[in-house]
Design an enzyme around this catalytic site. Structure first.
Site, PDB file in Angstrom:
ATOM      1  N   HIS A 224       0.856  -1.183   0.000  1.00 17.70           N
ATOM      2  CA  HIS A 224       0.000   0.000   0.000  1.00 17.70           C
ATOM      3  C   HIS A 224       0.895   1.237   0.000  1.00 17.70           C
ATOM      4  O   HIS A 224       2.023   1.209   0.516  1.00 17.70           O
ATOM      5  CB  HIS A 224      -0.893   0.015   1.237  1.00 17.70           C
ATOM      6  CG  HIS A 224      -2.011  -0.961   1.203  1.00 17.70           C
ATOM      7  ND1 HIS A 224      -3.176  -0.771   1.914  1.00 17.70           N
ATOM      8  CD2 HIS A 224      -2.163  -2.138   0.544  1.00 17.70           C
ATOM      9  CE1 HIS A 224      -3.986  -1.787   1.703  1.00 17.70           C
ATOM     10  NE2 HIS A 224      -3.399  -2.630   0.881  1.00 17.70           N
TER      11      HIS A 224
ATOM     12  N   CYS B 101      -6.356   2.312   5.523  1.00 21.73           N
ATOM     13  CA  CYS B 101      -7.057   1.102   5.961  1.00 21.73           C
ATOM     14  C   CYS B 101      -6.527   0.694   7.342  1.00 21.73           C
ATOM     15  O   CYS B 101      -5.638   1.339   7.902  1.00 21.73           O
ATOM     16  CB  CYS B 101      -6.824  -0.023   4.947  1.00 21.73           C
ATOM     17  SG  CYS B 101      -5.111  -0.626   4.927  1.00 21.73           S
TER      18      CYS B 101
ATOM     19  N   GLU C 203       0.979   3.941   1.738  1.00 21.24           N
ATOM     20  CA  GLU C 203       1.466   4.397   3.041  1.00 21.24           C
ATOM     21  C   GLU C 203       2.647   3.556   3.526  1.00 21.24           C
ATOM     22  O   GLU C 203       3.629   4.098   4.052  1.00 21.24           O
ATOM     23  CB  GLU C 203       0.353   4.330   4.097  1.00 21.24           C
ATOM     24  CG  GLU C 203      -0.859   5.165   3.762  1.00 21.24           C
ATOM     25  CD  GLU C 203      -1.955   4.381   3.040  1.00 21.24           C
ATOM     26  OE1 GLU C 203      -3.130   4.667   3.306  1.00 21.24           O
ATOM     27  OE2 GLU C 203      -1.639   3.505   2.205  1.00 21.24           O
TER      28      GLU C 203
ATOM     29  N   CYS D  95      -2.685   0.030   7.335  1.00 19.01           N
ATOM     30  CA  CYS D  95      -1.878   1.244   7.231  1.00 19.01           C
ATOM     31  C   CYS D  95      -2.035   2.142   8.455  1.00 19.01           C
ATOM     32  O   CYS D  95      -1.069   2.750   8.911  1.00 19.01           O
ATOM     33  CB  CYS D  95      -2.218   1.976   5.950  1.00 19.01           C
ATOM     34  SG  CYS D  95      -1.746   1.016   4.478  1.00 19.01           S
TER      35      CYS D  95
END
Length: 144
Positions: free
Chosen positions: A46, A76, A48, A79
């Site tokens: 992801h 999410c 992040e 993260c």
């Protein structure tokens, strides 16, 4: 947020969900990333997490209490948990994620008083352009 949006556009060009993230310390970018799950075949890639890893490598440390992470989408659970684990000082995000968001929408991990670290949060920054990229991606996906 402008740099995070540019990274999200890169993700879109690669067929990834268009999310970009930038880590800033003392006014300078120390880490950046965009979603790379499809490209890397890695469910942890992801934006992040990519940006946090890069920032830690640049700074030579894992504690980012003096850092601000700018992200185009509300993080999410994974993260948001990473923000807490990395002790990120501040999060600035664009579009909310009503389905998976863990910074106010479904959960609020970065500000949960049960955890040992809290992250200052500002949401909805440049939300319209952030949402537009996501809408474009999912419209194209549905059209296929």
């Amino acid at each position: 947020m402008g740099e995070a949006l540019a990274l999200a556009r890169e993700a879109l060009d690669l067929g990834e969900v268009p999310v970009g993230a930038v880590v800033v310390v003392d006014g300078g970018v120390v880490g950046e990333g965009f979603n790379r799950r499809e490209v890397d075949q890695d469910p942890l890639a992801h934006a992040e997490l990519v940006a946090i890893r890069a920032a830690c490598a640049t700074l030579g440390r894992w504690r980012l209490d003096d850092a601000t992470l700018y992200c185009t989408l509300e993080p999410c659970v994974m993260c948001a948990g990473a923000l807490v684990q990395a002790r990120v000082g501040r999060l600035v995000f664009g579009a909310t994620d009503p389905k998976y968001g863990a910074v106010g929408s479904q959960f609020d991990l970065p500000r949960d008083p049960r955890l040992n670290h809290r992250v200052a949060v500002s949401g909805g920054i440049e939300a319209t352009p952030c949402r537009s990229l996501l809408d474009e991606f999912f419209a194209n996906l549905r059209a296929k």
